[in-house]
Design a protein around this motif. Structure first.
Motif, PDB file in Angstrom:
ATOM      1  N   THR A  53      23.524  29.332  51.160  1.00  0.00           N
ATOM      2  CA  THR A  53      23.977  28.058  50.606  1.00  0.00           C
ATOM      3  C   THR A  53      25.496  27.971  50.607  1.00  0.00           C
ATOM      4  OG1 THR A  53      23.870  29.050  48.437  1.00  0.00           O
ATOM      5  CG2 THR A  53      21.998  27.708  49.089  1.00  0.00           C
ATOM      6  N   PRO A  68      27.997  26.809  54.327  1.00  0.00           N
ATOM      7  CA  PRO A  68      28.445  25.422  54.609  1.00  0.00           C
ATOM      8  C   PRO A  68      29.528  24.955  53.651  1.00  0.00           C
ATOM      9  CG  PRO A  68      26.060  25.559  54.594  1.00  0.00           C
ATOM     10  CD  PRO A  68      26.555  26.879  54.099  1.00  0.00           C
ATOM     11  N   ILE A 101      32.734  26.430  54.862  1.00  0.00           N
ATOM     12  CA  ILE A 101      33.219  25.718  56.053  1.00  0.00           C
ATOM     13  C   ILE A 101      33.942  24.437  55.637  1.00  0.00           C
ATOM     14  CG2 ILE A 101      32.498  24.457  58.110  1.00  0.00           C
ATOM     15  CD1 ILE A 101      32.090  27.284  58.588  1.00  0.00           C
ATOM     16  N   ARG A 102      33.292  23.698  54.709  1.00  0.00           N
ATOM     17  CA  ARG A 102      33.886  22.442  54.246  1.00  0.00           C
ATOM     18  C   ARG A 102      35.272  22.690  53.643  1.00  0.00           C
ATOM     19  NH1 ARG A 102      31.203  17.537  53.533  1.00  0.00           N
ATOM     20  NH2 ARG A 102      29.356  18.505  54.361  1.00  0.00           N
ATOM     21  N   TYR A 129      37.892  23.621  56.118  1.00  0.00           N
ATOM     22  CA  TYR A 129      38.389  22.429  56.799  1.00  0.00           C
ATOM     23  C   TYR A 129      39.483  21.766  55.975  1.00  0.00           C
ATOM     24  CZ  TYR A 129      38.459  18.138  59.453  1.00  0.00           C
ATOM     25  OH  TYR A 129      38.862  17.084  60.213  1.00  0.00           O
ATOM     26  N   ARG A 149      28.765  14.700  60.550  1.00  0.00           N
ATOM     27  CA  ARG A 149      29.954  15.036  59.764  1.00  0.00           C
ATOM     28  C   ARG A 149      30.164  16.552  59.747  1.00  0.00           C
ATOM     29  NH1 ARG A 149      34.360  14.740  58.311  1.00  0.00           N
ATOM     30  NH2 ARG A 149      35.169  14.845  56.204  1.00  0.00           N
ATOM     31  N   MET A 150      29.050  17.260  59.529  1.00  0.00           N
ATOM     32  CA  MET A 150      29.115  18.721  59.458  1.00  0.00           C
ATOM     33  C   MET A 150      29.597  19.294  60.792  1.00  0.00           C
ATOM     34  SD  MET A 150      28.642  20.752  56.998  1.00  0.00           S
ATOM     35  CE  MET A 150      28.958  22.506  56.971  1.00  0.00           C
ATOM     36  N   ARG A 151      29.171  18.605  61.889  1.00  0.00           N
ATOM     37  CA  ARG A 151      29.544  19.155  63.191  1.00  0.00           C
ATOM     38  C   ARG A 151      31.036  19.051  63.441  1.00  0.00           C
ATOM     39  NH1 ARG A 151      26.213  17.297  68.190  1.00  0.00           N
ATOM     40  NH2 ARG A 151      28.172  17.753  69.248  1.00  0.00           N
ATOM     41  N   THR A 152      31.623  17.925  63.071  1.00  0.00           N
ATOM     42  CA  THR A 152      33.077  17.808  63.265  1.00  0.00           C
ATOM     43  C   THR A 152      33.793  18.820  62.383  1.00  0.00           C
ATOM     44  OG1 THR A 152      33.004  16.021  61.665  1.00  0.00           O
ATOM     45  CG2 THR A 152      33.222  15.397  63.966  1.00  0.00           C
ATOM     46  N   LEU A 153      33.243  19.024  61.170  1.00  0.00           N
ATOM     47  CA  LEU A 153      33.829  20.037  60.282  1.00  0.00           C
ATOM     48  C   LEU A 153      33.822  21.395  60.952  1.00  0.00           C
ATOM     49  CD1 LEU A 153      32.444  19.509  56.689  1.00  0.00           C
ATOM     50  CD2 LEU A 153      34.745  19.206  57.535  1.00  0.00           C
ATOM     51  N   GLU A 154      32.641  21.764  61.467  1.00  0.00           N
ATOM     52  CA  GLU A 154      32.512  23.088  62.075  1.00  0.00           C
ATOM     53  C   GLU A 154      33.423  23.217  63.284  1.00  0.00           C
ATOM     54  OE1 GLU A 154      28.367  23.657  62.721  1.00  0.00           O
ATOM     55  OE2 GLU A 154      28.018  24.252  60.630  1.00  0.00           O
TER      56      GLU A 154
END
Lengths: 260, 152
Positions: A38, A41, A44-45, A48, B2-7
């Motif tokens: 969990t 992700p 990752i966020r 970013y 959205r998650m893909r651009t983040l990654e």
């Protein structure tokens, strides 16, 4: 008179208590790390918003700092006819000192204050309390990913800063002022040692990343949940982390290069 | 989406960091692959090894062929004993090779310049170069110059 002494004692006690709270907080958020499924992700966020979005300011300032050192170094060194040493000067000052320190300062202003404000607002709007109510640990869900994101990002940003800075220095020195490119690089490579200079710079960046994110996240978590409290906490983040970075930098430099 | 651009963004960031590390290692610190390559050890005795440091370059005709490992005092001869690591491919240093401590530029670093002689026998691991020329000490040079002036 008595009141003054009492106030002094109170503020001393308060700062010791704050240190204690931040230590406990650090322990809890580090222990709260597992559950990668969990948390990944979330990490990752945060990477970013903390790392990727800080890249632009790091690249631009790295470029200009490299250019300015090169220009300043050239005007001094050309009097002694040793303008080839500009490469060495740019690389050493960037790798050893400027890239970890300036990156950490910019990072505290760009990402640290945002972290504090974000967490502080979550506290003020009682999102953190709500999470606790439904059985989600906010340290694990909110704090730990942000902490690790900062810890990972800063060394990477610092390395990017060094490289861009050297490139900027080369741009000014070689392309504009006409230093011979071969001796620019050769001098640099002869004097920059991987273990002594580059690795120590990275160690500094790692320490700064740890300290700056710790301060930012803790100040957000510990702030008074009002709009005034958040603004104070954000200011404190920037002030404390700048002071901590500069002080630690001296300490680390003395340990690494001072032959103590 | 959205998650893909983040990654993607984070991935680019990580990659940029690693590339930066690579550039730091190879281009900026010039981490010498010769250090990890096969090498053999030579010694040289100098009257004066002032200014020479560990990792100083050993060069032949301006090409780096090795580096200085350590500088100690030879207790019998009372001279500086410089240990050098020479790349294994450079196996054509003859027995009468000479070594000199030179300076790169006016304020540059000291390095050892090696000049090959004419002997057919080659230096091997652990040998010592005897024909050497010490580093230039500015004070001595000025002293000599003044002494000559007085004699004139």
């Amino acid at each position: 008179m008595i009141n003054m002494i009492a106030a002094l004692g109170r503020s001393a006690l308060a700062s010791v208590m704050e240190m204690g709270r931040s230590g406990i907080f650090l322990y809890h958020s580090l222990v709260a790390l597992p559950a990668p499924r969990t948390n990944f992700p979330l990490l990752i966020r945060q990477l970013y918003s903390v790392g990727v979005q800080s890249m632009m300011i790091i690249i631009v300032s790295g470029l200009f700092i490299g250019m300015v050192i090169s220009l300043q170094g050239y005007t001094i060194l050309v009097d002694y006819g040793s303008e080839q040493a500009v490469g060495q000067m740019v690389a050493l000052s960037l790798v050893r000192e400027l890239s970890p320190v300036v990156t950490a300062l910019l990072f505290a202003g760009r990402a640290g204050s945002a972290l504090t404000a974000e967490i502080g607002l979550m506290k003020a709007t009682e999102q953190l309390a709500g999470m606790e109510m439904i059985g989600v640990d906010p340290l694990r869900r909110i704090v730990a990913p942000r902490f690790w994101a900062g810890f990972i990002s800063l060394p990477l940003l610092s390395m990017i800063f060094s490289v861009v800075g050297v490139w900027g220095g080369m741009l000014v020195g070689v392309e504009w002022l006409g230093i011979y490119e071969g001796s620019f690089w050769a001098n640099m490579q002869a004097s920059v040692d991987f273990g002594e200079d580059v690795l120590n710079g990275i160690i500094k960046a790692i320490v700064f990343g740890f300290v700056v994110t710790w301060i930012a996240v803790f100040q957000g978590y510990d702030c008074t949940p009002t709009s005034e409290g958040i603004s104070k906490a954000t200011t404190r983040t920037v002030v404390y982390s700048s002071l901590a970075v500069l002080g630690l930098d001296f300490l680390l430099t003395a340990l690494m290069f001072g032959d103590l | 989406m959205r998650m893909r651009t983040l990654e993607l963004g984070v991935g680019t960031f990580m990659l940029a960091g690693l590339v930066a590390l690579g550039v730091l290692i190879v281009n900026i610190s010039g981490l010498n692959p010769a250090g990890s390559k096969q090498s053999y050890t030579l010694y040289a005795l100098f009257e004066n090894a002032g200014g020479l440091t560990q990792r100083s370059m050993v060069s032949m005709s301006g090409v780096a062929i090795g580096e200085v490992v350590s500088i100690t005092i030879d207790e019998q001869l009372l001279k500086a004993r410089v240990e050098m690591k020479i790349s294994k491919d450079v196996d054509y240093l003859s027995y009468d090779t000479s070594a000199a401590i030179l300076t790169a530029g006016l304020l540059g670093e000291k390095y050892i310049g090696v000049t090959v002689g004419a002997d057919t026998e080659m230096l091997a691991d652990g040998d010592t170069i005897i024909d050497t020329q010490s580093s230039l000490v500015l004070e001595e040079l000025i002293g000599k110059f003044l002494f000559n002036k007085v004699n004139e």
